[in-house]
Design a protein around this motif. Sequence first.
Motif, PDB file in Angstrom:
ATOM      1  N   THR A  10       0.833  -1.206   0.000  1.00 27.00           N
ATOM      2  CA  THR A  10       0.000   0.000   0.000  1.00 27.00           C
ATOM      3  C   THR A  10       0.862   1.248   0.000  1.00 27.00           C
ATOM      4  O   THR A  10       0.620   2.202  -0.759  1.00 27.00           O
ATOM      5  CB  THR A  10      -0.926   0.008   1.229  1.00 27.00           C
ATOM      6  N   VAL A  11       1.901   1.247   0.852  1.00 24.62           N
ATOM      7  CA  VAL A  11       2.812   2.391   0.911  1.00 24.62           C
ATOM      8  C   VAL A  11       3.517   2.583  -0.424  1.00 24.62           C
ATOM      9  O   VAL A  11       3.633   3.707  -0.936  1.00 24.62           O
ATOM     10  CB  VAL A  11       3.851   2.199   2.038  1.00 24.62           C
ATOM     11  N   LEU A  12       3.980   1.484  -1.019  1.00 23.77           N
ATOM     12  CA  LEU A  12       4.658   1.566  -2.321  1.00 23.77           C
ATOM     13  C   LEU A  12       3.712   2.100  -3.393  1.00 23.77           C
ATOM     14  O   LEU A  12       4.113   2.926  -4.234  1.00 23.77           O
ATOM     15  CB  LEU A  12       5.176   0.181  -2.721  1.00 23.77           C
ATOM     16  N   GLY A  13       2.460   1.642  -3.359  1.00 23.93           N
ATOM     17  CA  GLY A  13       1.481   2.132  -4.331  1.00 23.93           C
ATOM     18  C   GLY A  13       1.234   3.623  -4.198  1.00 23.93           C
ATOM     19  O   GLY A  13       1.125   4.343  -5.192  1.00 23.93           O
ATOM     20  N   ILE A  14       1.156   4.102  -2.943  1.00 21.50           N
ATOM     21  CA  ILE A  14       0.947   5.532  -2.707  1.00 21.50           C
ATOM     22  C   ILE A  14       2.134   6.337  -3.209  1.00 21.50           C
ATOM     23  O   ILE A  14       1.973   7.381  -3.864  1.00 21.50           O
ATOM     24  CB  ILE A  14       0.698   5.795  -1.210  1.00 21.50           C
ATOM     25  N   VAL A  15       3.349   5.855  -2.926  1.00 21.70           N
ATOM     26  CA  VAL A  15       4.558   6.564  -3.351  1.00 21.70           C
ATOM     27  C   VAL A  15       4.638   6.634  -4.871  1.00 21.70           C
ATOM     28  O   VAL A  15       4.918   7.695  -5.455  1.00 21.70           O
ATOM     29  CB  VAL A  15       5.817   5.887  -2.777  1.00 21.70           C
ATOM     30  N   LEU A  16       4.382   5.512  -5.536  1.00 25.02           N
ATOM     31  CA  LEU A  16       4.440   5.490  -7.003  1.00 25.02           C
ATOM     32  C   LEU A  16       3.359   6.391  -7.609  1.00 25.02           C
ATOM     33  O   LEU A  16       3.598   7.065  -8.620  1.00 25.02           O
ATOM     34  CB  LEU A  16       4.275   4.057  -7.505  1.00 25.02           C
ATOM     35  N   THR A  17       2.185   6.402  -6.984  1.00 27.78           N
ATOM     36  CA  THR A  17       1.109   7.267  -7.473  1.00 27.78           C
ATOM     37  C   THR A  17       1.489   8.738  -7.343  1.00 27.78           C
ATOM     38  O   THR A  17       1.250   9.539  -8.266  1.00 27.78           O
ATOM     39  CB  THR A  17      -0.191   6.994  -6.689  1.00 27.78           C
ATOM     40  N   LEU A  18       2.089   9.110  -6.216  1.00 25.49           N
ATOM     41  CA  LEU A  18       2.522  10.490  -6.015  1.00 25.49           C
ATOM     42  C   LEU A  18       3.583  10.885  -7.038  1.00 25.49           C
ATOM     43  O   LEU A  18       3.573  12.009  -7.555  1.00 25.49           O
ATOM     44  CB  LEU A  18       3.058  10.676  -4.597  1.00 25.49           C
TER      45      LEU A  18
END
Length: 271
Positions: A10-18
Amino acid sequence: MTHRSTWWKTVLGIVLTLIMMFPVYWMINISFTGKASIRSGDLWPKDFTIDNYVRVLGDQLPYLGTSILVAFCCVILTLAIALPAAYALALLRCPGSGVLSFLLIVAQMIPAVVMSLGFYEIYNNLGLLDTLPGLVLADSTIAVPFAVMLLTSFMAGIPKSLLEAAEVDGATRTRRFFSIVIPLSRNSIVTVSLFAFLWSWSDFLFASTLDSGGGKMRPITMGLYNYIGAQTQEWGPMMATAVLASIPATILLVFAQKYVAAGVTAGAVKD
């Protein structure tokens, strides 16, 4: 246990989205920044101004109107061609349907730049340069093959029993098409319409090639070039125009996303 082992995803997905969304944020940031402060590279508009939008609304509204008109006309033309074509290929089993399906795949492989040169020669002889019908027809050539293939894939999965029951009740092929096939194909139709709209909306190659120089029917993608000169670029108005041009597409994506998710996978799994 599962929750603990997947939190990092989830954290990785948020970072990549940002990271992927940062160019969009930067576009908005520059659009609200004064000309004198753009080169400072601030992460937020310290020199806040709406002058860029005031100028853009005065300059770009005709181009925006042209883009909206061309995009909607492209959607209508694409559906008018693709729906009956897909119905014939998927359900009527017309002779040569296999060859036609292959030609549709080949048509998508032709580079748009090659098509644009051919269109220019034809339009120049017919007097269709810098016209609404010419630009709509050119943009539709990109959307129609995709639309036919997607709709054919979905329509092929429609239960034959429904059509046979309608035929027993006396429904003609045309009646079955409008009363059964089209309502059941709603998700795929919305998906095709959205893609046709976005392809037309973002088109620059056909718009620039088929422009005779008069600029009467320029879309918003051509309007951006009003702020690009040989020596200078007006980044504030340019980014404000980009933000303005993103709004219709964003609204459509937000409201149509559930239909698109269902339409893209339509026909992929059959009972």
